[in-house]
Design an enzyme around this catalytic site. Structure first.
Site, mmCIF file in Angstrom:
data_model
loop_
_atom_site.group_PDB
_atom_site.id
_atom_site.type_symbol
_atom_site.label_atom_id
_atom_site.label_comp_id
_atom_site.label_asym_id
_atom_site.label_seq_id
_atom_site.Cartn_x
_atom_site.Cartn_y
_atom_site.Cartn_z
ATOM 1 N N TYR A 216 0.811 -1.225 0.000
ATOM 2 C CA TYR A 216 0.000 0.000 0.000
ATOM 3 C C TYR A 216 0.838 1.265 0.000
ATOM 4 O O TYR A 216 0.320 2.353 0.017
ATOM 5 C CB TYR A 216 -0.970 -0.029 1.190
ATOM 6 C CG TYR A 216 -0.409 0.420 2.508
ATOM 7 C CD1 TYR A 216 0.313 -0.443 3.307
ATOM 8 C CD2 TYR A 216 -0.598 1.726 2.946
ATOM 9 C CE1 TYR A 216 0.821 -0.011 4.512
ATOM 10 C CE2 TYR A 216 -0.087 2.155 4.147
ATOM 11 C CZ TYR A 216 0.636 1.277 4.938
ATOM 12 O OH TYR A 216 1.160 1.707 6.131
ATOM 13 N N VAL B 298 4.891 3.291 -1.120
ATOM 14 C CA VAL B 298 6.261 3.314 -1.635
ATOM 15 C C VAL B 298 7.047 4.216 -0.695
ATOM 16 O O VAL B 298 6.537 5.260 -0.275
ATOM 17 C CB VAL B 298 6.297 3.910 -3.063
ATOM 18 C CG1 VAL B 298 7.724 3.906 -3.600
ATOM 19 C CG2 VAL B 298 5.368 3.129 -3.978
ATOM 20 N N VAL B 299 8.256 3.816 -0.320
ATOM 21 C CA VAL B 299 9.049 4.617 0.622
ATOM 22 C C VAL B 299 10.257 5.215 -0.090
ATOM 23 O O VAL B 299 10.970 4.511 -0.819
ATOM 24 C CB VAL B 299 9.527 3.764 1.817
ATOM 25 C CG1 VAL B 299 10.317 4.622 2.811
ATOM 26 C CG2 VAL B 299 8.323 3.131 2.523
ATOM 27 N N ASP C 283 2.193 -5.631 15.705
ATOM 28 C CA ASP C 283 3.118 -6.178 14.693
ATOM 29 C C ASP C 283 4.564 -5.935 15.099
ATOM 30 O O ASP C 283 5.392 -5.515 14.272
ATOM 31 C CB ASP C 283 2.847 -5.569 13.314
ATOM 32 C CG ASP C 283 3.478 -6.425 12.206
ATOM 33 O OD1 ASP C 283 3.638 -5.927 11.075
ATOM 34 O OD2 ASP C 283 3.842 -7.585 12.498
#
Lengths: 310, 298, 47
Positions: free
Chosen positions: B13, B15-16, B124
């Site tokens: 979900y 893009v870095v 997480d």
């Protein structure tokens, strides 16, 4: 709470709030005025004299006060829709909160409330982990999907990306317990249960007013409790805070300092009582708008956004 | 104000990119949320990241520097954190000491404690979500699965936490779990730091149950009341919990207090499992060696 | 002021809704703890 986005971005004094609304309305008024002038000049040729006259008479940007009324009408509609969808109390509360905050950053002249109501509920469901897929949401509300999704970004941006809302409902549960401890043996549980349910309704009504910007959630809760049972609430607060505060002024008595040191409550009973009393008065203030007035305001907004309708 | 200079990662979900905050020259990471990826509008992970990072300001939680919309994409500007614990564990050329481990544990627990006292579950925690800042500080990151502590009647999905770090109550499909699930993850990470290999590497969700109970014993109603009421409890292979001696042999570098601390976090019964305050106040952090000063960890 | 402005006296609380949950197997096995619930709502009340 002071670290929360609710305190940092969405707490105001009454003066600041009015100033904010004046600014939003002024900005929209000037841009609407300009677009109306452009409309007239661009359509000079095929506009008769009385057309221009009626535009100037009826396509008049709404005032800040009228905006507030229109937003509060639609906030109630939104509440109705959210409750009709059987959404949990907190999700209904978040929907109302998102909607009202949106109109602190936008004017109804820029975005008619009816366009953003469903988007607000949809985003509130997602944010509160009460996820409803767009297909079923669109089906339940009988609105096309993209009309709901297309304003999501704009809504999120207007909310200054602050989605975590502290509502007065959890504090109500907290005070429900603490009242039992402080007034132990002096409160009838069944009665407390009735108070609890009535306060939940009062709190949802309070979310439709500006107290959410002036007071913290627990203060609103205490105001709702004060509204439902003044004697009980005052008694609780006196025992909870007045005793300690009283002891603090009587510094000779050793054990009173223990009381302070044990509970080290730094809340001043009188200040608190004044504060929640004023909150209570604001919650009680009626905000009803007559249907005629609502229609008149709505018409102005429609004509401003689309003078062709005239 | 923000540049996107180099793409460093792409997920389902987002893009870095690495970039710079022009006004200060500060290195930043820009997480660009793909608006098209989610047919239901804004992606839930993005909403969660925004919602919780907005509320948390803590030295051991990644800082959300800014958020902006650009060409229909939501961009989260985060502090730039060049490394993470997974890199450290895997790279055998990097040597670290028990004092370093203690420092990483202390910082991780401070960050997780801050989430929990704000009634936020991370859901997480794993080594590659524990990022390392240039000054050595550990930062809890990736709040895409986070949520507020639920109201008592709410039903939660048990399909959270990356498999190897998933608490036993989640393996059994619990719907009313608590912040204890995050503490379990921290316990598994601690074991992994000491062993330098994954501690409970299940190959599948089913295998994860097997691997977990073979290592730590199969829980019974005696030590975990009503555990047998989970539908998934049947057909379980019964393993006895490891003796103290076996644990000592497994974690040879661990002191007695370190073993207590490990066992506290890996207590099967979530009601009895240590919470972050008990972890932070444990003897493990009080005994020598004291935690390495973060900036001195090589 | 980081001090909590309340103490949890669950012996003094009559909260039928929560007490009921506390008895249910699926809640007990999941790790549900009444003191966590009380701490949460009392913290929100005194924040």
């Amino acid at each position: 709470f002071r670290h929360s986005s609710q305190y940092r971005f969405w707490s105001f004094t009454p003066e600041q709030l009015t100033q904010k609304r004046i600014q939003v309305n002024a900005q929209a008024t000037s841009s609407v005025g300009e677009s109306l002038r452009n409309f007239i000049s661009e359509n000079q040729a095929n506009l008769a004299e009385e057309d221009i006259k009626s535009i100037e008479e009826k396509a008049v940007p709404v005032t800040m006060e009228e905006e507030i009324k229109l937003v509060s009408i639609y906030a109630k509609k939104l509440q109705g829709i959210a409750q009709h969808l059987n959404l949990p109390t907190e999700v209904v509360g978040t929907s109302i909160t998102f909607f009202r905050r949106f109109y602190l950053e936008n004017s109804v002249l820029q975005m008619h409330p009816k366009l953003i109501v469903l988007t607000t509920i949809f985003l509130a469901c997602k944010s509160e982990n009460y996820f409803i897929g767009i297909d079923s949401f669109s089906q339940k509300t009988k609105r096309p999907k993209d009309s709901i999704l297309k304003y999501e970004f704009q809504l999120l941006e207007s909310l200054r990306f602050s989605l975590l809302v502290h509502h007065p409902f959890k504090p109500l549960h907290g005070f429900f317990l603490d009242i039992q401890a402080v007034l132990h043996g002096k409160v009838d549980l069944k009665y407390m249960g009735q108070i609890y349910d009535k306060c939940k309704k009062t709190i949802t009504e309070a979310l439709l007013t500006d107290v959410v910007y002036f007071y913290t959630p627990p203060q609103i809760t205490l105001a709702a409790l004060l509204l439902e049972d003044e004697a009980l609430t005052t008694r609780y607060l006196e025992l909870k805070f007045h005793g300690n505060f009283q002891a603090a002024s009587d510094s000779t008595n050793q054990e009173s300092n223990e009381v302070i040191s044990k509970s080290n409550l730094t809340i001043n009973f009188d200040v608190l009582m004044n504060l929640i009393t004023s909150c209570k008065q604001q919650i009680e203030k009626p905000t009803t708008v007559s249907v005629e007035e609502a229609i008149a305001i709505d018409a102005k907004v429609q004509f401003c956004s689309d003078p062709n309708k005239l | 104000e923000y540049t996107k200079e180099k793409k460093v990662g792409e997920g389902t979900y987002a893009v870095v990119y690495l970039g710079t905050k022009q006004s200060t020259g500060r290195s930043i990471a820009v997480k660009e949320i793909k608006s098209s990826a989610f047919k239901d509008g804004l992606d839930m992970s993005a909403i969660r990241e925004v919602k919780y990072l907005q509320e948390i300001q803590h030295e051991n939680v990644i800082e959300l520097v800014d958020i902006f919309l650009a060409s229909e994409n939501l961009n989260l500007v985060l502090e730039f954190l060049p490394s993470d614990l997974e890199v450290i564990i895997k790279d055998k050329s990097i040597l670290f000491t028990p004092a370093d481990i203690k420092s990483w544990m202390l910082m991780t627990l401070r960050g997780v404690h801050h989430c929990h006292r704000n009634f936020i579950l991370h859901r997480d925690l794993k080594p590659n979500n524990l990022l390392i800042a240039p000054d050595g500080q550990i930062k809890v990151a990736d709040f895409g699965l986070a949520r507020t502590v639920p109201s008592p009647h709410e039903i939660l999905t048990s399909n959270v936490v990356t498999r190897w770090y998933r608490a036993p109550e989640l393996l059994f499909g619990a719907k009313h779990y608590t912040s204890a699930i995050d503490v379990w993850s921290v316990g598994v990470i601690f074991a992994e730091l000491m062993l330098r290999i994954p501690y409970l590497p299940g190959k599948s969700d089913i295998d994860q149950v097997e691997v977990t109970f073979r290592a730590l014993g199969t829980p019974t109603d005696r030590d975990w009341p009503d555990v047998s009421s989970f539908p998934a409890y049947n057909k379980l292979q019964m393993y006895t919990p490891p003796s103290r001696e076996e644990l000592r042999r497994r974690f040879i570098a661990a002191s007695e207090n370190a073993l207590d601390y490990l066992c506290g976090m890996l207590t099967m019964n979530p009601q009895k499992r240590w919470n972050t305050v008990q972890c932070l106040e444990s003897e493990y952090f009080k005994e020598a060696p004291s935690p390495t000063e973060p900036s001195k960890i090589k | 002021d980081a001090s909590k402005r309340f103490t949890i006296n669950d012996a003094l609380y009559e909260d039928p809704f929560i007490k009921d949950l506390q008895e249910r197997k699926e809640f007990i096995a999941s790790g549900f703890r009444v003191d966590y619930v009380y701490n949460r709502v009392l913290t929100e009340a005194f924040m």
